[in-house]
Design an enzyme around this catalytic site. Structure first.
Site, PDB file in Angstrom:
ATOM      1  N   LYS A 192       0.857  -1.203   0.000  1.00 28.69           N
ATOM      2  CA  LYS A 192       0.000   0.000   0.000  1.00 28.69           C
ATOM      3  C   LYS A 192       0.880   1.236   0.000  1.00 28.69           C
ATOM      4  CE  LYS A 192      -3.872   2.025   2.610  1.00 28.69           C
ATOM      5  NZ  LYS A 192      -4.802   1.814   3.735  1.00 28.69           N
ATOM      6  N   SER A 225      -9.758   2.007   2.950  1.00 28.81           N
ATOM      7  CA  SER A 225      -8.883   2.776   2.104  1.00 28.81           C
ATOM      8  C   SER A 225      -7.901   1.909   1.311  1.00 28.81           C
ATOM      9  CB  SER A 225      -8.112   3.814   2.911  1.00 28.81           C
ATOM     10  OG  SER A 225      -7.300   3.184   3.855  1.00 28.81           O
ATOM     11  N   SER A 279      -9.979  -0.219   7.190  1.00 29.66           N
ATOM     12  CA  SER A 279      -9.416  -0.063   5.850  1.00 29.66           C
ATOM     13  C   SER A 279      -8.757  -1.287   5.241  1.00 29.66           C
ATOM     14  CB  SER A 279      -8.413   1.096   5.845  1.00 29.66           C
ATOM     15  OG  SER A 279      -9.118   2.315   5.993  1.00 29.66           O
TER      16      SER A 279
END
Lengths: 503, 497
Positions: B86, B161, B185
């Protein structure tokens, strides 16, 4: 100052701690050669953590906690068993994270005091709190823009906040000097004010005596970052005049931040408190609370070096120094250590239950020289004693020669001023300059006879009762001998000679 | 589990390592496959592909394999395994954008500890995955680099997210991916995309190198197709990091070795299902839950019942405050964490100092680069911490947070595991909730309490809705019980999917 007004002063002192590394990262907090990080290549002493790069986290330097606790113990503070670090949020280019990690609601030390001495006597100044925090970088303002040097960002600080117990510039100076002596003696701060190791903010207001009785305070102004004791005293003096002048002319003192301009000896407004910052303090979630157990605190306490108060008492009881002399000598760690070495050099012991008489007799003139002539020379050059050419051997030799009456005090002053520049050995200078005092009765008797023979009238007048003519005779021989005769001895010998029937 | 996907991009770590040793597949071939697919993909899952670096790492694995003739599984449990990271985690020398214009070209000078540990374990970094800007969002529609599309339903959101990581794993662009979870997330996109997503106990994995959103809530965790693969990643990353004071002193996890404890129904290991007590929070199954989701969860609960687990009703009375608490605490910490983005030392600087009329003008030029959701949260957080309001908002929220945690402490006296839905619904269409931030925030109602309480929690695929959109089951365990959590999850996955 102004009889109908009382001045109320609180001082906040920021001390840079003399740890190896910064408070939250492994960057050096000072260079291995002793140079301050302010003096090395710009922005060369940073890492992702102290430069506030994304994703970095602070890690507490334990030494900082130790030094803060030492400061707290030395000022009789309560040490909090649990204290937390908090974020003080504001934007400024030299503050990398956009917040400073400091302490807010649970500072590590609270409620202590420092006893000071002024011309008005002894007084206790209470200390509100001591807390740890990180230093910001340094901003340098050029024309039209500013530049930032982060070498200093993250250097550990303790902030020592006094209660508003101080009432005069003299008290402020005494408090600062005491505090400075304390932190340098403890070895937790280098105390170099020009380098910014020891910085002072002054909070000052005035109030009428009625207001004082009612327990009300006037509006205060804050003078930030004053970096010498003298400037603090002068800034306070100016500020008192300014505030009283304002009030007397019907105006009001505005709560604001000011700076001290030493060249013009005035304080200037920086920003008013209306624009004051809301720091939105909250506990830093990246750091766990600092928990201290009483065992650890006691260990720190027992490892504390002798504090200035104890040293002072020792100087007085062991060496018989006066309060004034003792105070002056402990005012600087370097000066105190110098004194101790001189006494070591002398080989005189503190024997048995008290010092030997000769120990005290030696200590007194040593102290006099240090607090007198030596201090004068140090202040002239603005240096510390360990930066001068004078060594403990020098002073020990000087005082020994004076005591043996080989040097007069005038002669010794001369030797000192030469050594100050050249650092040569005392013996060498005395020989070369021919400063040996003539102190043998035999060597002087010829001069004495000669003088008495040359001034028969004065001899008769003296014998008839005009005793102050003694000085006349002594003066003559001093002139004759080029100042080398021992005046005390001359006095004695002349008296003797003049009291004999036959001259 | 039936291996429906024939491409090695969908194989388990175990199978991949076997193939490496059998020489039917090479590390370089695998990485090349993933990179090829990633470049073709229209999902928007990656912001940056690390082609050169990945091939170099794969080549190194290949060389080692040739020399040793075997995969060094103990030393390098992720040997040659392609991984997506990420883009909220720093990678030395590789652009890390946090999906923000603010850091469009920011190249960090260091690598996050968790990523370092993965690389040391042999992982090959395929690229940096897309996310909601600075981790703020539930749909991955808030990225300055474009949204992430659902991996099987184009036009639907992937969830956020960590949408990029979830989609990348589901689409076989990499075997594993790292995400981060502050309010859900990892678990939410895992649920929407139909993959395994785990948020470990707070403090399990070092946050050093994780660009902070909410420091007291953020955790790094893995996405995978299979629980046992995620287990390996957690073991590798866990363990004390001296650079993170909030990282736990507990020893590293050993999830990989214990993950089969419940799965062997023929009983060589066999943990005893009858000793497992499963809590169903009564506050969680009230209105607002999509019927397909409810059905899938109830089906899963029935499975556990059949196995012999005890089902217990528990009460988590402070659930109703959790979302509010989160949106005060998280945004407050975020407002402070994001203060460092001012263009002075790194990041975008649209206006040079000499051009700015004053400091305010200078700051305005950089700070305006934030996206709307990030700005919204910074303003909220600043307000919640401000003088005169801090007591009512931030301090109060922290007190209620403790209450939320106490609910779980009490519940875990009676149960070992808590089951709930991950989200009230399955994935929604892009743009559907974008104009209603509050509606968006309510996606997190089930996931947030585990962050507030620091508990290990995961999303496990447990069905599909009538449109074929995946449904995830939310499993929460007591602090530091990752081994137990994953072993129960694996048992379900093996039989039920």
């Amino acid at each position: 100052m102004y009889r109908e007004f009382e001045t109320v002063i609180g001082l906040e002192v920021h001390c840079q701690l003399a740890t190896q590394t910064k408070i939250f990262c492994g960057c050096p907090s000072k260079m291995s050669d002793g140079r301050s990080v302010a003096h090395i290549e710009v922005n060369s002493n940073t890492c992702p953590i102290c430069a506030g790069h994304p994703g970095t986290l602070p890690v507490m330097n334990e030494k900082v906690v130790q030094y803060a606790v030492m400061a707290g113990l030395a000022t009789h503070c309560q040490i909090r068993p649990e204290s937390i670090l908090a974020r003080k949020n504001y934007f400024y280019p030299d503050l990398p994270k956009g917040y400073q990690i400091s302490q807010y609601e649970q500072p590590i030390c609270e409620s202590g005091w420092l006893d000071i001495r002024t011309s008005q006597g002894e007084k206790r100044i209470r200390i509100h709190r001591i807390h740890m925090e990180e230093d910001a970088g340094k901003s340098i303002h050029r024309s039209g823009f500013s530049v930032v040097n982060l070498n200093r960002a993250g250097v550990p600080l303790i902030e020592i906040v006094s209660e508003p117990d101080i009432r005069s510039p003299e008290e402020a100076g005494a408090y600062l000097r005491s505090l400075h002596g304390l932190v340098t003696h403890l070895g937790i701060c280098d105390g170099n004010m020009e380098e910014g190791n020891f910085r002072c903010d002054v909070n000052i207001s005035v109030r009428t005596l009625d207001e004082a009785k009612a327990g009300r305070f006037g509006t205060r102004a804050e003078i930030k970052n004053v970096n010498s004791f003298r400037f603090v005293e002068k800034a306070i003096e100016y500020e008192i005049h300014r505030q009283v002048g304002l009030i007397r002319s019907g105006g009001k003192v505005v709560q604001e931040t000011r700076s001290y301009d030493s060249a013009k000896n005035v304080t200037l407004s920086l920003r008013t408190k209306e624009e004051a910052q809301d720091y939105r303090y909250f506990p830093d979630p990246d750091l766990i609370p600092i928990q201290l157990n009483s065992q650890w605190i006691e260990q720190i306490r027992s490892a504390l070096p002798e504090l200035p108060e104890q040293l002072k008492n020792r100087l007085m009881s062991d060496w018989g120094l006066s309060l004034y002399d003792a105070d002056a000598i402990i005012s600087s760690k370097a000066l105190f250590q110098f004194f101790e070495k001189v006494m070591q050099q002398s080989g005189l012991q503190i024997t048995g239950a008290g010092p030997g008489e000769s120990g005290r007799e030696f200590a007194k003139p040593v102290a006099n020289w240090l607090t007198g002539e030596v201090s004068r020379l140090l202040n002239e050059e603005g240096i510390e004693i360990d930066q001068s050419n004078l060594t403990p051997e020098h002073l020990a030799d000087l005082v020994t020669l004076i005591q043996k009456q080989i040097l007069s005090s005038t002669g010794a002053k001369q030797v000192l001023s030469i050594i100050w520049k050249t650092g040569e050995q005392v013996e060498t200078v005395v020989e070369r300059e021919g400063l040996k005092q003539v102190s043998e009765a035999g060597a002087l008797s010829e001069l004495i006879s000669k003088t008495l023979a040359a001034f028969p009238n004065q001899v008769s007048e003296y014998r008839a009762g005009k005793e102050k003519l003694l000085g006349f005779f002594v003066g003559k021989v001093m002139k004759e001998s080029g100042g080398k005769a021992n005046p005390a001895l001359l006095n004695e010998l002349f008296k003797k000679a003049l009291s004999e029937e036959n001259s | 589990m039936a291996n429906l996907m024939s491409s090695p991009r969908f194989w388990s770590i175990h199978d991949l390592h076997q193939a490496f040793e059998k020489k039917s597949l090479s590390p370089v071939e695998l990485t090349q496959e993933c990179l090829k697919e990633a470049k073709k993909s229209q999902l928007g899952a990656f912001i940056t592909l690390c082609e050169k670096k990945a091939l170099k790492q794969a080549q190194a694995a290949q060389s080692r394999l040739s020399k040793d003739g075997r995969v060094p599984r103990e030393e390098m449990p992720l040997f040659g395994i392609p991984i997506g990271i990420k883009d909220l985690l720093t990678t030395d020398g590789v652009r890390t954008t946090c999906a923000s214009k603010m850091l469009e070209n920011y190249v960090p000078p260091y690598t996050a500890t968790a990523v370092q540990r993965l690389e040391a374990a042999g992982a090959v970094i395929v690229g940096k995955t897309n996310l909601d800007e600075f981790g703020m969002g539930s749909s991955n529609e808030n990225s300055a680099f474009g949204p992430v599309s659902h991996p099987t339903h184009p036009g639907w959101v992937a969830g956020g997210s960590s949408g990029g990581s979830a989609a990348a794993v589901r689409a076989g662009l990499c075997t594993l991916a790292l995400g981060t979870d502050t309010g859900g997330s990892i678990r939410l996109p895992a649920s929407y995309c139909g993959v395994v997503g785990i948020k470990p106990t707070y403090g399990r994995i070092s946050r050093y190198g994780l660009v902070a959103y909410a420091s007291s809530l953020d955790q790094i965790g893995p996405f995978a197709q299979r629980v046992e693969d995620a287990a390996i990643a957690i073991d590798v990353m866990s363990g004390r990091d001296p650079l993170d004071s909030t990282s736990s002193n507990r020893p590293k996890t050993h999830c990989a070795s214990s993950v089969f404890n419940f799965a062997n129904s023929t009983g060589s290991t066999a943990s005893d299902w009858s000793k497992v007590r499963i809590g169903i929070p009564k506050e969680y199954f009230v209105g607002g839950l999509a019927p397909d989701v409810e059905k899938a969860i109830q089906g899963a609960i029935a499975w556990f019942t059949k196995k012999g687990a005890k089902i217990v009703s528990v009460s988590l009375p402070h659930t109703q405050y959790a979302v509010s608490v989160y949106y005060v605490v998280a945004v407050s910490e975020a407002s402070s964490n994001l203060a460092r983005f001012d263009g002075v030392r790194f990041g975008a600087r649209p206006m040079e100092a000499e051009q700015a009329s004053d400091l305010t003008a200078y700051y305005k030029s950089t700070r305006s680069l934030f996206g709307a959701e990030v700005k919204r949260r910074i303003i909220l957080g600043t307000f919640a911490l401000s003088s005169g309001y801090q007591d009512a908002f931030y301090k109060r929220a922290r007190q209620v947070r403790r209450k939320v945690k106490e609910d779980f402490d009490q519940a875990f006296q009676k149960v070992d595991l808590i089951i709930s839905p991950v989200s009230p619904s399955t994935a929604f269409k892009m743009g559907e909730k974008k104009n209603d931030p509050l509606k968006m925030y309510l996606n997190d109602v089930y996931t947030i309490p585990a962050n507030l309480s620091g508990l290990p929690a995961m999303s496990l695929p447990c069905g599909k809705d009538h449109e074929g959109l995946p449904i995830g089951m939310h499993l929460i365990a007591a602090p530091f019980q990752e081994e137990f959590l994953l072993s129960v999850a694996r048992a379900f996955q093996v039989e039920m999917t």
